[in-house]
Design a protein around this motif. Sequence first.
Motif, mmCIF file in Angstrom:
data_model
loop_
_atom_site.group_PDB
_atom_site.id
_atom_site.type_symbol
_atom_site.label_atom_id
_atom_site.label_comp_id
_atom_site.label_asym_id
_atom_site.label_seq_id
_atom_site.Cartn_x
_atom_site.Cartn_y
_atom_site.Cartn_z
ATOM 1 N N SER A 32 0.695 -1.315 -0.079
ATOM 2 C CA SER A 32 -0.018 0.050 -0.015
ATOM 3 C C SER A 32 0.896 1.339 -0.069
ATOM 4 N N GLY A 33 2.088 0.979 -0.041
ATOM 5 C CA GLY A 33 3.175 2.211 -0.186
ATOM 6 C C GLY A 33 3.592 2.676 1.234
ATOM 7 N N ILE A 34 3.407 1.807 2.237
ATOM 8 C CA ILE A 34 4.129 2.531 3.495
ATOM 9 C C ILE A 34 5.267 1.437 3.904
ATOM 10 N N PRO A 35 6.404 2.056 3.895
ATOM 11 C CA PRO A 35 7.693 1.435 4.175
ATOM 12 C C PRO A 35 7.609 0.527 5.492
ATOM 13 N N THR A 36 8.313 -0.432 5.648
ATOM 14 C CA THR A 36 8.338 -1.169 6.725
ATOM 15 C C THR A 36 9.538 -0.427 7.725
ATOM 16 N N PHE A 37 9.701 -0.984 8.868
ATOM 17 C CA PHE A 37 10.749 -0.410 9.701
ATOM 18 C C PHE A 37 11.923 -0.839 9.775
ATOM 19 N N ARG A 38 12.214 -2.216 9.364
ATOM 20 C CA ARG A 38 13.433 -2.581 9.535
ATOM 21 C C ARG A 38 14.200 -3.348 8.261
ATOM 22 N N ASP A 39 13.212 -3.143 7.344
ATOM 23 C CA ASP A 39 13.837 -3.739 5.810
ATOM 24 C C ASP A 39 14.585 -2.751 5.225
ATOM 25 N N ARG A 40 15.325 -2.992 4.259
ATOM 26 C CA ARG A 40 16.339 -2.222 3.515
ATOM 27 C C ARG A 40 15.493 -0.950 3.228
#
Length: 279
Positions: A32-40
């Motif tokens: 949905s276009g919301i970046p994760t926290f701990r991925d690159r």
Amino acid sequence: MNQSEAWPFAIETIKQANHILILTGAGISASSGIPTFRDRGGLWNEFTPARFATWPGLLISLVLTPKKVVQFLIGVLEPIAQAKPNAAHNAIHKLEDVKKVTIVTQNIDRLHQRAGSTNVVELHGTLFEVIDIQSGQVSTLSAGELQNIVQGLHKLASQNYVLPKLLHTIQPLFSISLKGIRIPNVILFGQPLNTALYEAACIAASECDCMFVVGTSGTVFPAANLKHIAKQAGARVFEINPTHIIELNSTQTSTTIHLTGLAEQILPELVEKATQNKR
Ligand code: APR
């Protein structure tokens, strides 16, 4: 269990289940276009949680590095204000037509509810609410109001001496006045969870027949405990994630069954196959 065994097993487990618990994390909202926290490229790569995701750290950053706070707030608010539910959120809502489903989410984006789901426990709160810390009174914020704040923040990004203007811009979300202190209704690091919500999540974990852990690194507690509670109560636990999460405490309980891949691809197919001829 390999993937060709895991899929039919998961489909059959859903068919037989009376109560399904779905724990979601940032990965379910990635498409949905919301970046994760701990991925690159994740938020915590650029902004250290100690400085931006604790209240003391955030207040220090506001005073010492307000322009960095502007960047952080844009990074958090803009994708959430613009996001729409994706195929994974929609598939979970579809499953609710035929099964009792409890969703426990660590996400603050409200996308499960916007997909139509109602039985959602927001363990870490939501950005779409503001709470008065004295009275506990909660009021809602719309996506449009969040968008307005983001627009104001973009204007500030290139300016100097931003602190007073920043406080004015984020007033709908964060304000200190004679009327009280209003802050976003989200749980930052170091804060306890809402007891009633965590209890509801634990009860669902101990009562469900199966649990799907979707798009979470499982690094944040107590949310990460829920799958151990479910396993100890005899539930089958599946994980939907493109990467395998290393199990802590796995020697004491049954292993997690991995469905390796993206939530927005796996969940629609799984729900379709498990609910065929059911509607
Ligand atoms: N589908 C499924 N999983 C995905 C996808 C996808 N499309 N894209 C990424 N993932 C997975 C990653 O492999 C990773 O395991 O989502 C996980 C995201 O992990 P985190 O970034 O750590 O997010 P999350 O587990 O939700 O973080 C927990 O930490 O920072 C706090 O409060 C914040 O609620 C958050 C909590």
